[in-house]
Scaffold this active site. Structure first.
Site, PDB file in Angstrom:
ATOM      1  N   LYS A 163       0.860  -1.231   0.128  1.00 42.01           N
ATOM      2  CA  LYS A 163      -0.120   0.031  -0.011  1.00 42.01           C
ATOM      3  C   LYS A 163       0.976   1.219  -0.086  1.00 42.01           C
ATOM      4  O   LYS A 163       0.718   2.239  -0.608  1.00 42.01           O
ATOM      5  CB  LYS A 163      -1.036  -0.096   1.221  1.00 42.01           C
ATOM      6  CG  LYS A 163      -1.921   1.418   1.525  1.00 42.01           C
ATOM      7  CD  LYS A 163      -2.803   1.451   0.447  1.00 42.01           C
ATOM      8  CE  LYS A 163      -3.523   2.869   0.771  1.00 42.01           C
ATOM      9  NZ  LYS A 163      -4.046   2.755   1.803  1.00 42.01           N
ATOM     10  N   LYS A 231       0.343  10.492   7.237  1.00 34.28           N
ATOM     11  CA  LYS A 231       1.126   9.487   7.737  1.00 34.28           C
ATOM     12  C   LYS A 231       1.864   8.437   6.743  1.00 34.28           C
ATOM     13  O   LYS A 231       2.757   7.775   6.930  1.00 34.28           O
ATOM     14  CB  LYS A 231       0.065   8.482   8.384  1.00 34.28           C
ATOM     15  CG  LYS A 231      -1.053   7.926   7.745  1.00 34.28           C
ATOM     16  CD  LYS A 231      -2.173   7.215   8.615  1.00 34.28           C
ATOM     17  CE  LYS A 231      -3.330   6.722   7.689  1.00 34.28           C
ATOM     18  NZ  LYS A 231      -4.178   7.741   7.199  1.00 34.28           N
TER      19      LYS A 231
END
Length: 289
Positions: A163, A231
């Site tokens: 991801k 993040k």
């Protein structure tokens, strides 16, 4: 088999609704959002004894808090249960979660998702799964109600790494658009024509297809807020630093992202990075029609 679902935000709510169409689901949201069409629990304790617990939460800290903090969901699950985390956390967080859950006799799959809210609503997300392939096989049909592409990419933690690769490329693409598109407007080109050229030519990317039409209209609230998405860049910096990988393009894109956050644009989506360069050169990339 009963599934517990934690996190009914922008992505989690449509995912939970699709899952509830194929199996029994008990959902919980820590913010207590009012949702219809779902069997909801008022407290985390309402998810005890679920066979599978699926989490879709903002970051790794929240996931760990729900499982091992005050909510103590992990201890409430029966031995042999499975936790499937679709949140975007980090490789290290996934490894830590997997180890702690294993000590309780609970299986774990890290299964972050890719795709915007519309794809969550359509059930066409891409899911990258790390963990035991046999465990994935037992739950793949149910996961298929939410994701049309499910890829087993390796052991626990591999899902988050896969991801991350996708997200960093997405961020780099948007940072490049933010830098270059205002230049075209400053030099007198028509933004609508430039957008058409980019999105039908070799400069096209998912970032350009999604964000550029919105930028032309001055709309910056259709994607995930930059502050929450930051993040990914933190995780990218950690991975490259820990492994001594040179990543100059990523570093430059991160600097653009950080500048946008410093200018107070964190509540807007990634397309708002363009405002940094628009301000710097004194030209807006907006439709003239």
């Amino acid at each position: 088999m009963t599934w517990g679902f934690v996190g009914l935000g922008q992505m989690g709510l449509p995912m939970a609704r699709r899952l509830a169409g194929v199996t029994d689901v008990v959902a919980y949201d820590r913010k207590g959002r009012d949702v219809q069409g779902l069997n909801t629990a008022d407290t985390p304790e309402g998810l005890a004894n679920c066979d599978v617990l699926l989490t879709c939460l903002p970051d790794g800290k929240v996931v760990e808090s729900m499982l091992f903090g005050d909510a103590r969901l992990a201890e409430a699950l029966p031995v042999g249960a499975t936790v499937i985390d679709t949140s975007t956390t980090s490789h290290g967080t996934a490894l830590r979660l997997g180890k702690r859950l294993s000590e309780l006799g609970i299986g774990f799959l890290d299964a972050p998702i890719s795709g915007m809210q519309k794809r969550a609503e359509d059930g066409t997300l891409t899911m990258m799964v790390g963990g035991d392939p046999e465990m994935l096989g037992r739950h793949q049909d149910m996961l298929g109600s939410m994701a049309s592409k499910i890829l087993h990419v390796g052991p626990v933690g591999a899902g988050q790494l896969a991801k991350l690769v996708n997200q960093l490329l997405f961020d780099i693409n948007m940072a490049a658009l933010a830098e270059i598109l205002p230049i075209s407007a400053k030099l007198g080109l028509d933004p609508d024509q430039v957008a058409e050229i980019v999105n039908s030519g070799t400069g096209r990317s998912y970032a350009s297809e999604f964000f550029v039409p919105n930028i032309l209209r001055g709309v910056f609230d259709k994607g995930y807020p930059m502050q929450a998405a930051y993040k990914d860049l933190i995780a990218g910096a950690e991975v490259t630093a820990e492994n001594a990988f040179p990543a100059p393009v990523l570093a430059a894109a991160t600097a653009t992202y950080q500048q946008a956050l410093a200018e107070g644009l964190g509540a807007e989506d990634k397309g708002a990075m363009i405002k940094v360069f628009e301000r710097m050169i004194g030209a807006e990339f907006r439709s003239r029609t």
